[in-house]
Scaffold this active site. Structure first.
Site, mmCIF file in Angstrom:
data_model
loop_
_atom_site.group_PDB
_atom_site.id
_atom_site.type_symbol
_atom_site.label_atom_id
_atom_site.label_comp_id
_atom_site.label_asym_id
_atom_site.label_seq_id
_atom_site.Cartn_x
_atom_site.Cartn_y
_atom_site.Cartn_z
ATOM 1 N N ILE A 136 -31.134 -5.123 -1.438
ATOM 2 C CA ILE A 136 -32.523 -4.602 -2.134
ATOM 3 C C ILE A 136 -33.396 -5.807 -2.243
ATOM 4 C CG2 ILE A 136 -31.534 -4.764 -4.578
ATOM 5 C CD1 ILE A 136 -33.058 -2.470 -5.563
ATOM 6 N N SER A 137 -34.618 -5.438 -1.850
ATOM 7 C CA SER A 137 -35.472 -6.580 -2.011
ATOM 8 C C SER A 137 -36.027 -7.152 -3.170
ATOM 9 C CB SER A 137 -36.766 -6.007 -1.047
ATOM 10 O OG SER A 137 -36.556 -5.697 0.160
ATOM 11 N N GLN A 138 -36.380 -8.460 -3.040
ATOM 12 C CA GLN A 138 -37.244 -8.952 -4.482
ATOM 13 C C GLN A 138 -38.258 -7.979 -5.032
ATOM 14 O OE1 GLN A 138 -39.647 -11.997 -3.376
ATOM 15 N NE2 GLN A 138 -39.514 -13.164 -5.177
#
Ligand code: SAM
Length: 204
Positions: A51-53
């Site tokens: 899951i992206s930053q």
């Protein structure tokens, strides 16, 4: 998260900030990672994916320039978090994930949170999703070697795409705009995404 990671940087769109405050990011990761869900980095979601930053999610969303009435295509559903953010800011969201287990988990979380304007498909997103094209906006959340032609074709005239372009570890976040027969590209910052795998992406 919003004050120290987003407002303190360059996220200024009030709607993006509101939605990033509202959507419960912890619900998109395993319970064992809940204590880290609002920290300033990506997290594993299984199957070697992330899951992206939060900042990258906010920046890509802000860059899309949504007004609320758009049809958006996302390539790389992953946890479903970015799709939830888009669902809060656009009319319809179509999202494609190549890994069936991740797609199913994202579907359950999004349904559990009551999102009715997100449709998930399992498949190769590098060829887009013709049935619902053209899209006002396209967001690719995995790193591509180049802009997939099919995605440009499925972008509406006047539409905008945000996509990481470069190598398998580091890329430029590129904004593609389509104006008639012409497309323009502008790199806005460096980024690091997992590879976009498939026909117009990287080989497996
Ligand atoms: N947007 C996601 C989120 O909010 O959690 C994060 C996406 S993760 C960085 C990248 C995702 O792209 C992975 O789940 C990966 O399986 C998926 N992916 C890679 N190549 C793909 C392709 N050709 N089509 C669809 N999904 C792909």
């Amino acid at each position: 998260m919003v004050a120290s990671q987003l407002e303190a940087r360059d996220i200024v769109n009030p709607k993006v900030l509101e939605v990033m405050r509202k959507v419960p990011r912890h619900r998109f990761v395993d319970e064992g990672l809940w204590s880290q869900a609002y920290l300033d980095h990506p997290l594993p979601i299984g199957k070697g994916q992330t899951i992206s930053q939060p900042y990258m999610v906010a920046l890509m969303t802000q860059t899309l320039g949504l007004s609320g009435d758009e049809k958006v295509l996302e390539v790389g559903t992953g946890s479903g978090y970015q799709a939830a953010i888009l669902a809060e800011m656009a009319r319809e969201v179509y999202t494609i994930e190549r890994c069936p287990e991740l797609a199913e988990r994202a579907r359950l979380v999004l349904e559990g949170l009551g999102y009715e304007n997100v449709t998930i498909k399992i498949g190769n997103g590098t060829i887009g999703w013709k049935e619902h094209a053209p899209y006002d906006r396209i967001i690719v959340t995995a790193g591509a070697p180049d802009v997939p032609r099919s995605l440009v074709e499925q972008l509406k005239d006047g539409g905008r795409m945000v996509i990481p372009i470069g190598g398998t570890y580091y890329q430029d976040l590129v904004v593609v705009e389509k104006k008639g027969e012409k497309t323009t590209r502008e790199a806005i910052c460096g980024c690091s995404f997992v590879p976009l795998v498939g026909k117009h992406g990287w080989k497996e």
